[in-house]
Design a protein around this motif. Sequence first.
Motif, PDB file in Angstrom:
ATOM      1  N   GLY A   1      34.197 -25.867 -46.721  1.00  0.00           N
ATOM      2  CA  GLY A   1      34.151 -27.211 -46.160  1.00  0.00           C
ATOM      3  C   GLY A   1      32.918 -27.514 -45.358  1.00  0.00           C
ATOM      4  N   SER A   2      32.160 -26.487 -44.917  1.00  0.00           N
ATOM      5  CA  SER A   2      31.022 -26.756 -44.034  1.00  0.00           C
ATOM      6  C   SER A   2      29.732 -26.085 -44.477  1.00  0.00           C
ATOM      7  N   ASP A   3      29.808 -24.872 -45.036  1.00  0.00           N
ATOM      8  CA  ASP A   3      28.603 -24.114 -45.355  1.00  0.00           C
ATOM      9  C   ASP A   3      28.211 -24.301 -46.819  1.00  0.00           C
ATOM     10  N   ASP A   4      26.914 -24.095 -47.089  1.00  0.00           N
ATOM     11  CA  ASP A   4      26.411 -24.199 -48.446  1.00  0.00           C
ATOM     12  C   ASP A   4      26.738 -22.937 -49.229  1.00  0.00           C
ATOM     13  N   ILE A   5      26.785 -23.080 -50.547  1.00  0.00           N
ATOM     14  CA  ILE A   5      26.996 -21.929 -51.422  1.00  0.00           C
ATOM     15  C   ILE A   5      25.654 -21.268 -51.661  1.00  0.00           C
ATOM     16  N   ARG A   6      25.554 -19.989 -51.357  1.00  0.00           N
ATOM     17  CA  ARG A   6      24.254 -19.312 -51.397  1.00  0.00           C
ATOM     18  C   ARG A   6      24.059 -18.453 -52.644  1.00  0.00           C
ATOM     19  N   GLN A   7      25.147 -17.979 -53.234  1.00  0.00           N
ATOM     20  CA  GLN A   7      24.984 -17.233 -54.480  1.00  0.00           C
ATOM     21  C   GLN A   7      26.291 -17.281 -55.245  1.00  0.00           C
ATOM     22  N   ILE A   8      26.183 -17.260 -56.577  1.00  0.00           N
ATOM     23  CA  ILE A   8      27.321 -17.280 -57.480  1.00  0.00           C
ATOM     24  C   ILE A   8      27.185 -16.088 -58.416  1.00  0.00           C
ATOM     25  N   GLN A   9      28.315 -15.394 -58.647  1.00  0.00           N
ATOM     26  CA  GLN A   9      28.313 -14.255 -59.563  1.00  0.00           C
ATOM     27  C   GLN A   9      29.576 -14.331 -60.414  1.00  0.00           C
ATOM     28  N   SER A  10      29.412 -14.301 -61.732  1.00  0.00           N
ATOM     29  CA  SER A  10      30.568 -14.359 -62.621  1.00  0.00           C
ATOM     30  C   SER A  10      31.053 -12.952 -62.929  1.00  0.00           C
ATOM     31  N   VAL A  11      32.368 -12.770 -62.913  1.00  0.00           N
ATOM     32  CA  VAL A  11      33.014 -11.535 -63.340  1.00  0.00           C
ATOM     33  C   VAL A  11      34.016 -11.898 -64.420  1.00  0.00           C
ATOM     34  N   GLU A  12      34.713 -10.907 -64.919  1.00  0.00           N
ATOM     35  CA  GLU A  12      35.539 -11.140 -66.105  1.00  0.00           C
ATOM     36  C   GLU A  12      36.663 -12.134 -65.847  1.00  0.00           C
ATOM     37  N   ASN A  13      37.328 -12.024 -64.702  1.00  0.00           N
ATOM     38  CA  ASN A  13      38.514 -12.844 -64.459  1.00  0.00           C
ATOM     39  C   ASN A  13      38.247 -14.041 -63.553  1.00  0.00           C
ATOM     40  N   GLY A  14      37.027 -14.249 -63.101  1.00  0.00           N
ATOM     41  CA  GLY A  14      36.773 -15.368 -62.210  1.00  0.00           C
ATOM     42  C   GLY A  14      35.325 -15.412 -61.767  1.00  0.00           C
ATOM     43  N   ILE A  15      35.102 -16.149 -60.674  1.00  0.00           N
ATOM     44  CA  ILE A  15      33.754 -16.372 -60.155  1.00  0.00           C
ATOM     45  C   ILE A  15      33.752 -16.020 -58.679  1.00  0.00           C
ATOM     46  N   LEU A  16      32.691 -15.325 -58.242  1.00  0.00           N
ATOM     47  CA  LEU A  16      32.493 -14.987 -56.838  1.00  0.00           C
ATOM     48  C   LEU A  16      31.521 -15.989 -56.225  1.00  0.00           C
ATOM     49  N   PHE A  17      31.890 -16.559 -55.065  1.00  0.00           N
ATOM     50  CA  PHE A  17      31.047 -17.499 -54.347  1.00  0.00           C
ATOM     51  C   PHE A  17      30.748 -16.919 -52.974  1.00  0.00           C
ATOM     52  N   LEU A  18      29.478 -16.888 -52.604  1.00  0.00           N
ATOM     53  CA  LEU A  18      29.059 -16.378 -51.304  1.00  0.00           C
ATOM     54  C   LEU A  18      28.542 -17.532 -50.460  1.00  0.00           C
ATOM     55  N   THR A  19      29.126 -17.684 -49.273  1.00  0.00           N
ATOM     56  CA  THR A  19      28.607 -18.627 -48.288  1.00  0.00           C
ATOM     57  C   THR A  19      28.127 -17.844 -47.074  1.00  0.00           C
ATOM     58  N   LYS A  20      27.890 -18.519 -45.977  1.00  0.00           N
ATOM     59  CA  LYS A  20      27.276 -17.868 -44.818  1.00  0.00           C
ATOM     60  C   LYS A  20      28.072 -16.657 -44.348  1.00  0.00           C
ATOM     61  N   ASN A  21      29.361 -16.798 -44.119  1.00  0.00           N
ATOM     62  CA  ASN A  21      30.171 -15.662 -43.669  1.00  0.00           C
ATOM     63  C   ASN A  21      31.510 -15.638 -44.392  1.00  0.00           C
ATOM     64  N   ASN A  22      31.471 -15.929 -45.693  1.00  0.00           N
ATOM     65  CA  ASN A  22      32.710 -15.967 -46.454  1.00  0.00           C
ATOM     66  C   ASN A  22      32.414 -15.589 -47.906  1.00  0.00           C
ATOM     67  N   LEU A  23      33.290 -14.736 -48.469  1.00  0.00           N
ATOM     68  CA  LEU A  23      33.215 -14.372 -49.879  1.00  0.00           C
ATOM     69  C   LEU A  23      34.518 -14.819 -50.528  1.00  0.00           C
ATOM     70  N   LYS A  24      34.407 -15.686 -51.525  1.00  0.00           N
ATOM     71  CA  LYS A  24      35.601 -16.247 -52.147  1.00  0.00           C
ATOM     72  C   LYS A  24      35.574 -15.933 -53.631  1.00  0.00           C
ATOM     73  N   TYR A  25      36.722 -15.457 -54.119  1.00  0.00           N
ATOM     74  CA  TYR A  25      36.903 -15.123 -55.532  1.00  0.00           C
ATOM     75  C   TYR A  25      37.889 -16.133 -56.110  1.00  0.00           C
ATOM     76  N   MET A  26      37.421 -16.919 -57.076  1.00  0.00           N
ATOM     77  CA  MET A  26      38.240 -17.998 -57.613  1.00  0.00           C
ATOM     78  C   MET A  26      38.250 -17.928 -59.131  1.00  0.00           C
ATOM     79  N   ALA A  27      39.374 -18.377 -59.687  1.00  0.00           N
ATOM     80  CA  ALA A  27      39.449 -18.491 -61.141  1.00  0.00           C
ATOM     81  C   ALA A  27      38.538 -19.617 -61.616  1.00  0.00           C
ATOM     82  N   ARG A  28      38.226 -19.607 -62.892  1.00  0.00           N
ATOM     83  CA  ARG A  28      37.304 -20.608 -63.409  1.00  0.00           C
ATOM     84  C   ARG A  28      37.883 -22.008 -63.354  1.00  0.00           C
ATOM     85  N   GLY A  29      39.196 -22.104 -63.226  1.00  0.00           N
ATOM     86  CA  GLY A  29      39.810 -23.407 -63.073  1.00  0.00           C
ATOM     87  C   GLY A  29      39.892 -23.888 -61.643  1.00  0.00           C
ATOM     88  N   GLY A  30      39.617 -23.003 -60.668  1.00  0.00           N
ATOM     89  CA  GLY A  30      39.587 -23.410 -59.273  1.00  0.00           C
ATOM     90  C   GLY A  30      40.649 -22.774 -58.409  1.00  0.00           C
TER      91      GLY A  30
END
Length: 1202
Positions: free
Chosen positions: A115-144
């Motif tokens: 909600g506040s920080d920019d997305i700094r890097q994206i990495q795709s893995v087999e079952n989803g996508i990894l999103f890196l922000t300033k102090n948060n790592l989120k693993y989400m499915a391709r549908g969200g």
Amino acid sequence: MNFEGLDPGLAEYAPAMHSALDPVLDAHLNPSLLQNVELDPEGVALEALPVQESVHIMEGVYSELHSVVAEVGVPVSVSHFDLHEEMLWVGSHGGHATSFFGPALERYSSFQVNGSDDIRQIQSVENGILFLTKNNLKYMARGGLIIFDYLLDESEDMHSLLLTDSSTLLVGGLQNHILEIDLNTVQETQKYAVETPGVTIMRQTNRFFFCGHTSGKVSLRDLRTFKVEHEFDAFSGSLSDFDVHGNLLAACGFSSRLTGLACDRFLKVYDLRMMRAITPLQVHVDPAFLRFIPTYTSRLAIISQSGQCQFCEPTGLANPADIFHVNPVGPLLMTFDVSASKQALAFGDSEGCVHLWTDSPEPSFNPYSRETEFALPCLVDSLPPLDWSQDLLPLSLIPVPLTTDTLLSDWPAANSAPAPRRAPPVDAEILRTMKKVGFIGYAPNPRTRLRNQIPYRLKESDSEFDSFSQVTESPIGREEKPHLHMVSKKYRKVTIKYSKLGLEDFDFKHYNKTLFAGLEPHIPNAYCNCMIQVLYFLEPVRCLIQNHLCQKEFCLACELGFLFHMLDLSRGDPCQGSNFLRAFRTIPEASALGLILADSDEASGKGNLARLIQRWNRFILTQLHQDMQELEVPQAYRGAGGSSFCSSGDSVIGQLFSCEMENCSLCRCGSETVRASSTLLFTLSYPEGSNSDKTGKNCDFAQVLKRSICLEQNTQAWCDNCEKYQPTIQTRNIRHLPDILVINCEVNSLKEADFWRMQAEVAFKMAIKKHGGEISKNKEFALADWKELGSPEGMLMCPSIEELKNVWLPFSIRMKMTKNKGLDVCNWTDGDEMQWGPARAEEEHGVYVYDLMATVVHILDSRTGGSLVAHIKVGETYHQRKEGVTHQQWYLFNDFLIEPIDKHEAVQFDMNWKVPAILYYIKRNLNSKYNLNIKNPIEASVLLAEASLARKQRKTHTTFIPLMVNEMPHVGDLVGLDAEFVTLNEEEAELRSDGTKSTIKPSQMSVARITCVRGQGPNEGIPFIDDYISTQEQVVDYLTQYSGIKPGDLDAKISSKHLTTLKSTYLKLRFLIDIGVKFVGHGLQKDFRVINLMVPKDQVLDTVYLFHMPRKRMISLRFLAWYFLDLKIQGETHDSIEDARTALQLYRKYLELSKNGTEPESFHKVLKGLYEKGRKMDWKVPEPEGQTSPKSAAVFSSVLAL
């Protein structure tokens, strides 16, 4: 630009991005991007832009194929081509992620990541996508959908991530460390220190990790240890981007000038074979991004933020003709990425627009992409509108498909009938303590359940829905479908899954959530675990055995007492009966009776476990009876196979289990012979031809039991009157009933199994008739029964169908001695007690009531060879000691699996897989007849001097000085301890198809040497116990390099060591534990486990944990001694005296460094330095120049001086 209707948070980008934008359409903007878009006088409002028509693409030359807006007015912060599907991912400065499918850039998904920080890097893995922000790592499915959300420390400022393998991730940023995160457990596994902070770019090859720093340096790190192997000082200002391909590394960045930082037009290129720079490459654009695009040659793509792109060879010269221009909507390009196939380039600009450049009209992002899963389209037929206000409107206007199948709305009547939940029974403790005032009862809360919470089990009959169904089961049969087997999960054979850490990471709490102790099954002949539990939960037997102590080396009663003591001390952790089973294997009678199984037979299940445990039951009662008799009058063993004793009253075991009988033999000549005898258990004798009557003749269990006790049979016997063998009628009459009635079921053939099955069916039909068909399924009440719940009669609720199935065994039986030496036996129920009164009042007239206390059953499972489990009714005294509550409860004991069960489950025997083997009935109020006090029989004299078993030992070889009377330890005294072991059986392991090793059965170890060192006083450091343990079992490996034990050291004929029995040394350690000393050592957990001791945690000071940081490796005693004490130990072999004394010195050093534990922060810094030093030296101690070992020289000199 008009920002009305947009996210208010996006307005902060408006002044910077649109100050120079004229209301007229930009000449560089492709007109097809702005179809159906109105031009506002104050700005250009870009809606979601459609895909333009196909354009002409020249093969082999990159040109723009499509442009699309990801998010209006919000700069693109990162772009990434999916490595598994034909998708392009884009992240924005507003924390929003958008994905586009295929080269047409069709919008696939769009969701908010942060909600506040920019997305700094994206990495795709087999079952989803990894999103890196300033102090948060989120693993989400391709549908969200969110798979996990890992929050980092608020002080972190992360910029880069690197996927090292399918489940491991490195995350770096502006701090001085890099985190390693396991994607399976979502936990931080390592934290690598970085000498140069600010890791913003990370790459990987098969040789190194490459880290790009904000200071302009690029460091090359080892793939295994993450240590710096080489470092390139690329730019004096800062690093902008770099890439690695083959043996070349290319970097672009900023150089320091007098006026500040300036973009350097020289690319730095390094040869990774020689680890040095080669000729810099001068380009004609201001490089901000660069990537290798190795197609036919190793081309470099250099991109500037203004949109210029130049291709050149890294070792050649840049040609201005190779420059092409990207036309961004905004003034700057913010991100750049290359697809895995090298056919597509993606650019993101500061206005939220994404540009796709390709070298072919129909490019693919990956060489081998899998199919993308799309959401199903919403198919809505055009139906005429209906006006529901008209009463005569025909509903037939809505077409319904014609079908012959049953509609979902056609519920069967059985599912529609009201079935109110049955109220759970009131706790027996509440009923016992209830006081009535009028028609209202008052009772204190026993606190056995949580407040205002009543557990309901909706499907008790379905074993797949029980509370254990979600527990990780044994590795055996894990791949098979559980519903294909009729054996309930909790009854299946459980095994321990071993890892590299052994048992340390195996979660026994999955299988046992109580405070009672289970028993481990991997020891040879551990099939008797269930019977050990039965004997333990007999309170008089437990107290009697724990008060017993004798001088015999292999005494089963002594070893069973030691094991019971461990079960008492345990708080839910499993114990092992290794010492008890070791003594059991040495008894010749056990081998003669076939009770000792070979490892192969035990693993394959070749032995008949039901017969085996019944023979073991007879043997153990006989052996315990004999051991108790030998305390006063030593007697020869009379044979475990028989059940008779000359006198059963010589021991308390005889008083508990023995039944005095008269055996009468009547010859055809009329002569009668009467002999008195006694037996410790009975064997059920079933009626002849019982399975031939298919109509199902009712035969109570009490009748079969009476027939088995008062046995009458025809046999050939010697007649003194006829002076020859004659047919005789032998009858058995009871003189005195036992306090504990033990019954072997002897269901060893289909004939006996059919008899149990038939009698259970007859009992089920009779119960249905008795209750008049009012029994409801699945323990549900009929509506008419609810009105009776408030009355006392209502507490005797009618049982459910599931509770009555497969039940023939009564919970209580009533036995009465008649005047003519006869015996009356009948089933006894709670209703009978209400009718006849308490059974205690009738004991004066020879009437006794026996309650079922335990059943041992044989589980038939063809996959595992079967197993033995026990249902045990645990009494109030055990709950009071363990849980502090007064309560009785039935439990299932399946080795280390312990689970509370309903009492009806203890008497339900589905003969297809659950066969009864042994029954234990006890007299009511049994505990009040016996002294249940336990007096510790181990005295301080066990620590005094004793003779050695070795014939060749001399006093000059003595390595210890026994304690004097004035040196006896007290509570809290320190004792240094170390033990050495030998191997009796090698480890059994299998190699899986993926190359990993799986331990099936661990190696069986035996203690060979135990050393205890004084921890205080004038003789501190001098051993007072240094016992070598004699063993009669075959040793397959002496482990001399690690134990210092040599062949012959444990042989009494040739050993020169101080040799003792295991029991003698065990008693010494038990006395030290009971007196309350604190043991200091290194790796004591394994030592106590092999010695088979349970030591309270507050009496263990283990240096392996004192000098340990969480989630780090354990450090060896050798390295700790070198680092903290400047001692070099364990040079050639290990010596337990040296190790125990070193552990004591390390504990003193720990107290000194931590200020007696008051300054944990300063000690943490010491540990940090320890781990840094260990990593640098690869945890190896430098070899000494001279091989002079301190070993035991100081000890010998001290001993001689004393």
